[in-house]
Structures are given as C-alpha cells and as structure tokens.
Scaffold this active site. Structure first.
Site, PDB file in Angstrom:
ATOM      1  N   PHE A  35       0.717  -1.405   0.062  1.00 19.34           N
ATOM      2  CA  PHE A  35      -0.115   0.031   0.101  1.00 19.34           C
ATOM      3  C   PHE A  35       0.771   1.439  -0.116  1.00 19.34           C
ATOM      4  O   PHE A  35       0.447   2.156  -0.732  1.00 19.34           O
ATOM      5  CB  PHE A  35      -0.591   0.092   1.255  1.00 19.34           C
ATOM      6  N   GLN A 103      -0.785  -9.667   7.964  1.00 20.09           N
ATOM      7  CA  GLN A 103      -1.747  -9.031   7.504  1.00 20.09           C
ATOM      8  C   GLN A 103      -2.101  -9.114   5.974  1.00 20.09           C
ATOM      9  O   GLN A 103      -3.023  -8.471   5.488  1.00 20.09           O
ATOM     10  CB  GLN A 103      -1.248  -7.364   7.809  1.00 20.09           C
ATOM     11  N   HIS A 121      -5.942 -10.394   8.343  1.00 19.04           N
ATOM     12  CA  HIS A 121      -6.911  -9.777   7.758  1.00 19.04           C
ATOM     13  C   HIS A 121      -7.762 -10.775   6.684  1.00 19.04           C
ATOM     14  O   HIS A 121      -8.203 -10.256   5.783  1.00 19.04           O
ATOM     15  CB  HIS A 121      -6.388  -8.836   6.930  1.00 19.04           C
ATOM     16  N   CYS A 129     -21.207 -16.846  -0.078  1.00 20.21           N
ATOM     17  CA  CYS A 129     -22.352 -16.291  -0.645  1.00 20.21           C
ATOM     18  C   CYS A 129     -22.905 -15.749   0.703  1.00 20.21           C
ATOM     19  O   CYS A 129     -23.108 -16.280   1.545  1.00 20.21           O
ATOM     20  CB  CYS A 129     -23.197 -17.263  -0.994  1.00 20.21           C
ATOM     21  N   CYS A 132     -26.649 -17.831   1.225  1.00 14.34           N
ATOM     22  CA  CYS A 132     -26.640 -19.246   1.511  1.00 14.34           C
ATOM     23  C   CYS A 132     -25.326 -19.700   2.221  1.00 14.34           C
ATOM     24  O   CYS A 132     -25.183 -21.027   2.359  1.00 14.34           O
ATOM     25  CB  CYS A 132     -27.122 -20.001   0.463  1.00 14.34           C
ATOM     26  N   SER A 192       4.467  -1.493   7.460  1.00 16.14           N
ATOM     27  CA  SER A 192       4.670  -0.210   7.820  1.00 16.14           C
ATOM     28  C   SER A 192       4.050   0.189   9.433  1.00 16.14           C
ATOM     29  O   SER A 192       4.411   1.098  10.025  1.00 16.14           O
ATOM     30  CB  SER A 192       3.893   0.727   7.060  1.00 16.14           C
ATOM     31  N   ASN A 214      12.764  -4.150   7.318  1.00 15.41           N
ATOM     32  CA  ASN A 214      11.761  -3.553   6.566  1.00 15.41           C
ATOM     33  C   ASN A 214      12.614  -2.423   5.688  1.00 15.41           C
ATOM     34  O   ASN A 214      13.819  -2.179   6.092  1.00 15.41           O
ATOM     35  CB  ASN A 214      11.009  -2.641   7.372  1.00 15.41           C
ATOM     36  N   ILE A 232      13.239  -8.031   2.423  1.00 13.43           N
ATOM     37  CA  ILE A 232      13.051  -9.131   3.233  1.00 13.43           C
ATOM     38  C   ILE A 232      13.496 -10.606   2.439  1.00 13.43           C
ATOM     39  O   ILE A 232      14.090 -11.281   3.068  1.00 13.43           O
ATOM     40  CB  ILE A 232      11.663  -9.219   3.610  1.00 13.43           C
TER      41      ILE A 232
HETATM   42  P1  NAD Z   1       2.170  -1.171   4.067  1.00  5.08           P
HETATM   43  O1  NAD Z   1       2.086  -0.903   2.623  1.00  5.08           O
HETATM   44  O2  NAD Z   1       1.402  -0.219   4.911  1.00  5.08           O
HETATM   45  O3  NAD Z   1       3.724  -1.241   4.353  1.00  5.08           O
HETATM   46  C1  NAD Z   1       4.603  -2.315   3.633  1.00  5.08           C
HETATM   47  C2  NAD Z   1       5.872  -1.860   4.138  1.00  5.08           C
HETATM   48  O4  NAD Z   1       6.647  -2.765   3.710  1.00  5.08           O
HETATM   49  C3  NAD Z   1       6.649  -0.624   4.070  1.00  5.08           C
HETATM   50  O5  NAD Z   1       6.972  -0.110   5.229  1.00  5.08           O
HETATM   51  C4  NAD Z   1       7.668  -0.879   2.780  1.00  5.08           C
HETATM   52  O6  NAD Z   1       8.789   0.113   3.083  1.00  5.08           O
HETATM   53  C5  NAD Z   1       8.069  -2.170   3.379  1.00  5.08           C
HETATM   54  N1  NAD Z   1       8.455  -2.929   2.086  1.00  5.08           N
HETATM   55  C6  NAD Z   1       8.015  -2.866   0.972  1.00  5.08           C
HETATM   56  N2  NAD Z   1       8.679  -3.963   0.200  1.00  5.08           N
HETATM   57  C7  NAD Z   1       9.608  -4.553   1.023  1.00  5.08           C
HETATM   58  C8  NAD Z   1      10.579  -5.767   1.064  1.00  5.08           C
HETATM   59  N3  NAD Z   1      10.573  -6.261  -0.455  1.00  5.08           N
HETATM   60  N4  NAD Z   1      11.312  -5.879   1.824  1.00  5.08           N
HETATM   61  C9  NAD Z   1      10.952  -5.292   3.067  1.00  5.08           C
HETATM   62  N5  NAD Z   1      10.259  -4.411   3.266  1.00  5.08           N
HETATM   63  C10 NAD Z   1       9.442  -4.001   2.388  1.00  5.08           C
HETATM   64  O7  NAD Z   1       1.633  -2.780   4.253  1.00  5.08           O
HETATM   65  P2  NAD Z   1       0.981  -3.288   5.702  1.00  5.08           P
HETATM   66  O8  NAD Z   1       1.724  -2.680   6.908  1.00  5.08           O
HETATM   67  O9  NAD Z   1       1.179  -4.742   5.542  1.00  5.08           O
HETATM   68  O10 NAD Z   1      -0.659  -2.627   5.681  1.00  5.08           O
HETATM   69  C11 NAD Z   1      -1.317  -2.592   4.502  1.00  5.08           C
HETATM   70  C12 NAD Z   1      -2.524  -3.526   4.778  1.00  5.08           C
HETATM   71  O11 NAD Z   1      -2.889  -3.868   3.397  1.00  5.08           O
HETATM   72  C13 NAD Z   1      -2.220  -4.653   5.530  1.00  5.08           C
HETATM   73  O12 NAD Z   1      -3.443  -4.659   6.246  1.00  5.08           O
HETATM   74  C14 NAD Z   1      -2.646  -5.816   4.357  1.00  5.08           C
HETATM   75  O13 NAD Z   1      -3.792  -6.721   4.784  1.00  5.08           O
HETATM   76  C15 NAD Z   1      -3.092  -5.108   3.040  1.00  5.08           C
HETATM   77  N6  NAD Z   1      -2.214  -5.699   1.771  1.00  5.08           N
HETATM   78  C16 NAD Z   1      -2.038  -6.855   1.605  1.00  5.08           C
HETATM   79  C17 NAD Z   1      -1.336  -7.202   0.517  1.00  5.08           C
HETATM   80  C18 NAD Z   1      -1.239  -8.790   0.456  1.00  5.08           C
HETATM   81  O14 NAD Z   1      -2.096  -9.578   0.516  1.00  5.08           O
HETATM   82  N7  NAD Z   1       0.022  -8.978  -0.611  1.00  5.08           N
HETATM   83  C19 NAD Z   1      -1.008  -6.112  -0.473  1.00  5.08           C
HETATM   84  C20 NAD Z   1      -1.344  -4.865  -0.157  1.00  5.08           C
HETATM   85  C21 NAD Z   1      -2.036  -4.623   0.993  1.00  5.08           C
END
Ligand code: NAD
Length: 240
Positions: A35, A103, A121, A129, A132, A192, A214, A232
């Site tokens: 995000f 998450q 999440h 559905c 049903c 984040s 991160n 990561i």
């Molecule tokens: P976020 O987008 O708020 O933060 C992502 C963090 O990860 C950032 O701080 C970024 O610097 C870091 N990041 C990005 N790529 C990275 C990497 N390769 N290695 C290390 N760090 C990296 O995401 P969030 O904190 O998970 O919150 C967003 C919400 O959106 C969550 O609740 C989640 O459910 C949802 N979401 C999920 C997905 C998924 O399922 N893949 C994707 C987008 C959003």
C-alpha cells in the site's frame, strides 16, 4: 553478509520459539504491490483512496466499483512465494518457528508450505455467498463478470477479507497473542505497522530478540535488538 544479518542468523540458531509478524512488504518481491511504498497502491491514482474502496461501506454501497478495484489490484492468481515465504516455512519445518502472523491476504505463506499461518485480515482464497454461505475459491471471483454472485441462489458473494470498518476474528487474535507472548524471537517484516489493531499485537512480545526487517523506517525500529534495513526476500535468502 552484513553484521546485522549475521547477528540475525546466529540468534535464529539460539531461539526455539520464533514468531513472524508480517505485512504487504513480504509479498512485493513476489510481484504484489504493497500500500505505502512509492510504487504501492496509495501512490497510484484512483477515484477514491484504496482504504475507502476496501471498506465495508464501500463494498455495500458501491459493490461494482469495489469489485473492479479488488479484482484488478488485490488478486494475484499467478504470484509465487519468494525467499522470505520459503525460509519461514523451512524454519517451521525445523521446529524453530511456531507461527506466521500475517496482515496479508494473498495465501503465499501457505503456498510456500507454512502450516501455522494466522491471517489477521483474512484471505482472497475464501469467498462466501452472503445469502446461503456457499464457499467459492479465488478462481470463481477471477472469472466472474462484474459483481460475483452465487451460482446456486444468486446471492452476493463477499471475500473473507477483513475490510476497513470491520473487526478482526477473536479466535485469530487470541492465537496470535498466545504465540507472541511465548516467543523468544519476534521477527517483524515488510510492514509499516500503521494498521491497527493488527500492529498493536506485537506489544505482547516479551522475549529475547525483537528483529525488524523493513525497507522504510517503522515505529518499532527504536525497540529492535536487530534492525535490518533491506528487502526481506534478499535478507532471508542469506540465512542458512
Ligand atoms: P504497507 O503497504 O503499509 O507497508 C509495507 C511496508 O513494507 C513498507 O514499510 C515498505 O517499506 C516495506 N516493504 C516493501 N517491500 C519490502 C521488501 N521487499 N522488503 C522489506 N520491506 C518491504 O503494508 P502493511 O503494513 O501490510 O499494511 C497494509 C494493509 O494492506 C495490510 O493490512 C494488508 O492486509 C493489506 N495488503 C495486503 C497485501 C497482500 O496480501 N500481499 C498487499 C497490499 C495490501
């Protein structure tokens, strides 16, 4: 291998109750945008901000637009686990890691072989559905035209994803608290830490090593025993 990654590798050998707490950054190296990064969904232009679109009221009132965004941006049927997902599964297999708390809704930890995955999440792989309760997999949503409806009763289908304005599953929360409060190492990665109440769950950790991996700074960097600023997947690929 840099000094912090070496410290991390040594600490893993010492620990036997590792818990991982992750977010969207864990899957960016699998091609799923997060995000808040610069190429994340918040920095792409939509009519409404993403957190408005993936909210309960938007889903209820503007279902068609919700599904347009959801299918386009939240579903990644061809994504594969990266080195981070795979290493975490391997650490569980070795008996070192006890749970992955995520998450994310993409199911990539399970695809990599992780067993104890606590999805705060929900998951794009489960859809129901609303009339049903019939279950549908992700494929049904991907291949539906417009708003997906039940093939039995015609009811509206809802993804088993926790939308903004919705509460977390209490059973998942209590299992998460239990694991985190027993952990000797908590690895926080690719998040984040701004989405609550999920981010507050890490306060239950009282073990030896708090590890933060991160790209961007997080509010918990100052508390970390081991702080790794990097991708990561690249970090975990250096761990034996
Ligand atoms: P976020 O987008 O708020 O933060 C992502 C963090 O990860 C950032 O701080 C970024 O610097 C870091 N990041 C990005 N790529 C990275 C990497 N390769 N290695 C290390 N760090 C990296 O995401 P969030 O904190 O998970 O919150 C967003 C919400 O959106 C969550 O609740 C989640 O459910 C949802 N979401 C999920 C997905 C998924 O399922 N893949 C994707 C987008 C959003």
């Amino acid at each position: 291998m840099n000094e912090e990654i070496k410290k991390f590798a040594d600490a893993i050998e010492e620990c036997n109750y590792i818990v991982f707490f992750g977010g969207a950054g864990v899957s960016t190296e699998s091609g799923i945008p997060d995000f808040r990064s610069t190429d994340g969904l918040y920095n792409q232009k939509y009519k409404y901000p993403p957190e408005t679109i993936v909210s309960h009221s938007f889903y209820m009132n503007r279902t068609e637009e919700f599904y347009e965004f959801y299918k386009d941006k939240m579903l990644a049927p061809n994504a594969e686990p990266n080195a981070a997902h795979k290493k975490l599964a391997e650490l569980e297999e070795r008996g070192k890691l006890k749970a992955v708390v995520t998450q994310n809704i993409d199911g990539l930890h399970q695809k990599a072989g992780s067993k104890e995955v606590l999805e705060l999440h929900g998951s794009v792989h489960r859809n129901y559905c609303t009339k049903c309760r019939k279950f549908f997999g992700m494929d049904y949503i991907v291949h539906s035209d417009g708003v997906p409806t039940c093939d039995e009763c015609g009811g509206l289908i809802k993804p088993d994803v926790v939308l903004y304005e919705e509460g977390l599953d209490s059973n998942i929360i209590s299992r998460t608290v239990n694991h985190i409060s027993h952990a000797d190492m908590l690895i926080i990665g690719g998040t984040s830490l701004v989405v609550y109440p999920a981010a507050g769950l890490i306060d239950y950790f009282k073990g030896k090593y708090l590890v933060v991996i991160n790209m961007a700074p997080t509010p918990r960097d100052k508390n970390a025993d081991i702080l790794i600023n990097g991708k990561i997947g690249e970090v975990f690929s250096q761990i034996k």
